[in-house]
Design an enzyme around this catalytic site. Structure first.
Site, PDB file in Angstrom:
ATOM      1  N   ASP A   1       8.740   1.390  -2.046  1.00 49.02           N
ATOM      2  CA  ASP A   1       9.035   0.024  -2.500  1.00 49.02           C
ATOM      3  C   ASP A   1       9.127  -0.013  -4.018  1.00 49.02           C
ATOM      4  OD1 ASP A   1       8.908  -3.069  -1.744  1.00 49.02           O
ATOM      5  OD2 ASP A   1       7.688  -2.772  -3.541  1.00 49.02           O
TER       6      ASP A   1
ATOM      7  N   TYR B   1      10.703  -3.219 -12.059  1.00 51.87           N
ATOM      8  CA  TYR B   1       9.702  -2.172 -12.319  1.00 51.87           C
ATOM      9  C   TYR B   1      10.245  -1.111 -13.282  1.00 51.87           C
ATOM     10  CZ  TYR B   1       7.600  -4.050  -7.999  1.00 51.87           C
ATOM     11  OH  TYR B   1       7.093  -4.855  -7.018  1.00 51.87           O
TER      12      TYR B   1
ATOM     13  N   LYS C   1      14.396  -4.792  -5.177  1.00 46.31           N
ATOM     14  CA  LYS C   1      14.374  -6.265  -5.281  1.00 46.31           C
ATOM     15  C   LYS C   1      15.225  -6.709  -6.465  1.00 46.31           C
ATOM     16  CE  LYS C   1       9.544  -5.778  -4.027  1.00 46.31           C
ATOM     17  NZ  LYS C   1       9.115  -4.598  -4.795  1.00 46.31           N
TER      18      LYS C   1
ATOM     19  N   HIS D   1      13.500 -11.091  -5.475  1.00 42.35           N
ATOM     20  CA  HIS D   1      12.131 -10.823  -5.926  1.00 42.35           C
ATOM     21  C   HIS D   1      11.281 -12.089  -6.064  1.00 42.35           C
ATOM     22  CE1 HIS D   1       9.769  -7.632  -8.399  1.00 42.35           C
ATOM     23  NE2 HIS D   1       8.923  -8.469  -7.821  1.00 42.35           N
TER      24      HIS D   1
ATOM     25  N   LEU E   1      -4.373  -4.056  -1.445  1.00 38.14           N
ATOM     26  CA  LEU E   1      -5.751  -3.757  -1.832  1.00 38.14           C
ATOM     27  C   LEU E   1      -6.232  -4.730  -2.913  1.00 38.14           C
ATOM     28  CD1 LEU E   1      -5.343   0.132  -1.940  1.00 38.14           C
ATOM     29  CD2 LEU E   1      -6.677  -1.166  -0.256  1.00 38.14           C
TER      30      LEU E   1
ATOM     31  N   ILE F   1       2.242  -1.696   1.524  1.00 44.45           N
ATOM     32  CA  ILE F   1       2.834  -0.753   0.568  1.00 44.45           C
ATOM     33  C   ILE F   1       1.830  -0.465  -0.559  1.00 44.45           C
ATOM     34  CG2 ILE F   1       5.309  -1.096   0.946  1.00 44.45           C
ATOM     35  CD1 ILE F   1       5.178  -3.356  -1.203  1.00 44.45           C
TER      36      ILE F   1
ATOM     37  N   LYS G   1      -0.249   1.101  -3.557  1.00 43.07           N
ATOM     38  CA  LYS G   1       0.144   1.981  -4.669  1.00 43.07           C
ATOM     39  C   LYS G   1      -1.063   2.778  -5.133  1.00 43.07           C
ATOM     40  CE  LYS G   1      -0.140   2.352  -9.424  1.00 43.07           C
ATOM     41  NZ  LYS G   1      -1.350   2.227 -10.281  1.00 43.07           N
ATOM     42  N   SER G   2      -0.864   4.063  -5.377  1.00 42.75           N
ATOM     43  CA  SER G   2      -1.850   4.847  -6.108  1.00 42.75           C
ATOM     44  C   SER G   2      -1.130   5.977  -6.818  1.00 42.75           C
ATOM     45  CB  SER G   2      -2.925   5.422  -5.180  1.00 42.75           C
ATOM     46  OG  SER G   2      -3.794   6.234  -5.960  1.00 42.75           O
TER      47      SER G   2
ATOM     48  N   ARG H   1      -5.839   9.577  -3.056  1.00 43.04           N
ATOM     49  CA  ARG H   1      -5.871   8.175  -2.598  1.00 43.04           C
ATOM     50  C   ARG H   1      -4.635   7.840  -1.760  1.00 43.04           C
ATOM     51  NH1 ARG H   1      -7.722   5.153  -8.159  1.00 43.04           N
ATOM     52  NH2 ARG H   1      -9.922   5.765  -8.128  1.00 43.04           N
TER      53      ARG H   1
ATOM     54  N   ASN I   1      -5.070   6.237   1.812  1.00 42.15           N
ATOM     55  CA  ASN I   1      -4.448   4.962   2.183  1.00 42.15           C
ATOM     56  C   ASN I   1      -3.535   5.074   3.395  1.00 42.15           C
ATOM     57  OD1 ASN I   1      -5.784   3.890  -0.001  1.00 42.15           O
ATOM     58  ND2 ASN I   1      -4.010   3.834  -1.352  1.00 42.15           N
TER      59      ASN I   1
HETATM   60  P1  NDP Z   1      -2.500  -2.462  -4.638  1.00 39.98           P
HETATM   61  O1  NDP Z   1      -3.255  -3.505  -3.934  1.00 39.98           O
HETATM   62  O2  NDP Z   1      -1.686  -1.479  -3.872  1.00 39.98           O
HETATM   63  O3  NDP Z   1      -3.569  -1.705  -5.543  1.00 39.98           O
HETATM   64  C1  NDP Z   1      -3.217  -0.684  -6.429  1.00 39.98           C
HETATM   65  C2  NDP Z   1      -4.448  -0.391  -7.298  1.00 39.98           C
HETATM   66  O4  NDP Z   1      -5.526   0.084  -6.491  1.00 39.98           O
HETATM   67  C3  NDP Z   1      -4.192   0.666  -8.329  1.00 39.98           C
HETATM   68  O5  NDP Z   1      -4.947   0.308  -9.476  1.00 39.98           O
HETATM   69  C4  NDP Z   1      -4.756   1.945  -7.711  1.00 39.98           C
HETATM   70  O6  NDP Z   1      -5.240   2.791  -8.718  1.00 39.98           O
HETATM   71  C5  NDP Z   1      -5.908   1.413  -6.887  1.00 39.98           C
HETATM   72  N1  NDP Z   1      -6.107   2.159  -5.627  1.00 39.98           N
HETATM   73  C6  NDP Z   1      -5.168   2.405  -4.687  1.00 39.98           C
HETATM   74  N2  NDP Z   1      -5.725   3.026  -3.619  1.00 39.98           N
HETATM   75  C7  NDP Z   1      -7.025   3.163  -3.910  1.00 39.98           C
HETATM   76  C8  NDP Z   1      -8.114   3.718  -3.193  1.00 39.98           C
HETATM   77  N3  NDP Z   1      -7.955   4.231  -1.976  1.00 39.98           N
HETATM   78  N4  NDP Z   1      -9.344   3.697  -3.780  1.00 39.98           N
HETATM   79  C9  NDP Z   1      -9.520   3.163  -5.031  1.00 39.98           C
HETATM   80  N5  NDP Z   1      -8.507   2.627  -5.752  1.00 39.98           N
HETATM   81  C10 NDP Z   1      -7.291   2.626  -5.195  1.00 39.98           C
HETATM   82  O7  NDP Z   1      -1.608  -3.200  -5.764  1.00 39.98           O
HETATM   83  P2  NDP Z   1      -0.091  -3.255  -6.195  1.00 39.98           P
HETATM   84  O8  NDP Z   1       0.018  -4.426  -7.079  1.00 39.98           O
HETATM   85  O9  NDP Z   1       0.364  -1.956  -6.721  1.00 39.98           O
HETATM   86  O10 NDP Z   1       0.702  -3.591  -4.857  1.00 39.98           O
HETATM   87  C11 NDP Z   1       1.309  -2.607  -4.041  1.00 39.98           C
HETATM   88  C12 NDP Z   1       2.809  -2.656  -4.173  1.00 39.98           C
HETATM   89  O11 NDP Z   1       3.305  -3.945  -3.827  1.00 39.98           O
HETATM   90  C13 NDP Z   1       3.330  -2.454  -5.585  1.00 39.98           C
HETATM   91  O12 NDP Z   1       3.234  -1.122  -6.042  1.00 39.98           O
HETATM   92  C14 NDP Z   1       4.735  -2.972  -5.454  1.00 39.98           C
HETATM   93  O13 NDP Z   1       5.569  -2.023  -4.817  1.00 39.98           O
HETATM   94  C15 NDP Z   1       4.502  -4.198  -4.567  1.00 39.98           C
HETATM   95  N6  NDP Z   1       4.307  -5.440  -5.361  1.00 39.98           N
HETATM   96  C16 NDP Z   1       5.266  -6.419  -5.210  1.00 39.98           C
HETATM   97  C17 NDP Z   1       5.153  -7.619  -5.891  1.00 39.98           C
HETATM   98  C18 NDP Z   1       6.179  -8.676  -5.677  1.00 39.98           C
HETATM   99  O14 NDP Z   1       6.217  -9.659  -6.434  1.00 39.98           O
HETATM  100  N7  NDP Z   1       7.049  -8.542  -4.700  1.00 39.98           N
HETATM  101  C19 NDP Z   1       4.032  -7.888  -6.828  1.00 39.98           C
HETATM  102  C20 NDP Z   1       3.081  -6.804  -6.898  1.00 39.98           C
HETATM  103  C21 NDP Z   1       3.226  -5.644  -6.181  1.00 39.98           C
HETATM  104  P3  NDP Z   1      -4.628   4.276  -8.978  1.00 39.98           P
HETATM  105  O15 NDP Z   1      -3.135   4.133  -9.084  1.00 39.98           O
HETATM  106  O16 NDP Z   1      -5.292   4.660 -10.264  1.00 39.98           O
HETATM  107  O17 NDP Z   1      -5.054   5.099  -7.809  1.00 39.98           O
END
Ligand code: NDP
Length: 283
Positions: free
Chosen positions: A43, A48, A73, A106, A185, A225, A227-228, A233, A237
């Protein structure tokens, strides 16, 4: 990997990998890692500014394009039929592919009707296999669904244990629109990764709080979806398809719902106006 069927019959993976806030410098390595550990859905978004790096990783990963599911998007600054159509072509070029599996509006701002017509045309032309929206509240979703030829197949909204979107998901279900969770998350907000309720449920299943939070969404029929940037992780996930939550677990998580965004209050005028200024300045 589990799939969900969209209203036009296209199969979409229940789990994907999100690249929001993944820098262009890191994005290639992250997407290669994600595909390497087993993710098949990615995604991204015009906003981005990492579509090109996603495209490079997809090109080099060795997995056939047809085995991958790519979502992008259209950003607000490309709203309107002509601009949106040009931006779809630009996304395809950056992603180095002839088609996207899913393209979303978006944000529900600007000329969404024009953008939607560009998406319908791209669908007819085979440039996208499915179309949908993101961040559309129920009233906007109903409007776009009821006054267009093609109804949105997906609505990607903030959804996690602290903002469960129960009413919004019921509207999506009525419209045949699949809910897709951003920030599944909650980006760790509200102490999600150490939350005592999630941790206690996880301990009973041999899983982490993060895995319980993601599994809960999947059991609610929501596409996720997470992200890490960390490979371990990414694996954590996606390791959520070998256990099931009990009715008691589901009830305990239902009680965690704060019923509000952990980011924005879209009814606060200053917040919305500030967001618009920032949005217009981006890409
Ligand atoms: P998430 O809820 O997926 O959380 C990501 C955060 O959690 C990062 O800081 C990551 O750190 C940390 N993390 C991930 N897995 C773990 C784990 N198992 N244990 C501990 N920490 C963890 O947030 P996002 O905002 O990234 O949302 C996911 C996706 O949704 C985005 O990447 C994007 O593609 C989409 N999105 C869409 C939006 C929209 O307006 N349509 C808005 C926001 C997001 P680290 O990377 O350091 O592991």
């Amino acid at each position: 990997m589990q799939n969900v069927k969209l209203s036009n019959g296209v199969e979409m993976p229940t789990l994907g990998y999100g690249v929001f806030q993944v820098t262009p410098e890191e994005c290639y390595r992250c997407v290669r890692d994600a595909i390497d550990v087993g993710y098949r859905s990615i995604d991204t978004a015009q906003a981005y500014q990492n579509e090109a790096q996603v495209g490079d990783a997809v090109r080099d990963c060795g997995v056939p394009r047809e085995d991958l599911f790519l979502t992008s998007k259209i950003w607000i600054s490309h709203a309107g039929q002509e601009a949106a159509a040009a931006s779809i072509d630009a996304s395809l070029k950056k992603l180095k592919t002839d088609y996207l599996d899913l393209m979303l509006i978006h944000q529900p701002f600007g000329d969404c009707y024009g953008t939607w017509r560009a998406l319908e045309a791209a669908l007819d032309a085979g440039k996208v296999r499915a179309i949908g929206v993101s961040n559309f509240y129920p009233d906007r979703l109903i409007d776009i669904a009821e006054f267009n030829r093609v109804k949105p197949m997906v609505n990607q909204v903030e959804a996690h244990v602290f903002n469960q979107q129960v009413e919004a998901r019921a509207v999506m279900q009525r419209l045949g629109c699949v809910p897709m969770a951003w920030a599944p998350l909650a980006e760790g907000r509200n102490g999600l990764f150490t939350d005592p309720t999630l941790a206690a449920i996880g301990a009973r299943h041999g899983k982490t709080a993060a895995q319980v939070a993601l599994r809960w969404l999947v059991e609610c029929g929501v596409v996720i979806i997470p992200k890490s940037t960390h490979r371990e992780r990414m694996i954590e996930n996606m390791s959520i398809f070998d256990f099931a939550l009990t009715a008691d677990d589901m009830a305990a998580i239902a009680a965690m719902d704060l019923k509000q965004s952990q980011w924005f209050d879209h009814r606060a005028v200053d917040t919305v106006l500030q967001f618009m200024q920032w949005a217009k300045s981006l890409c």
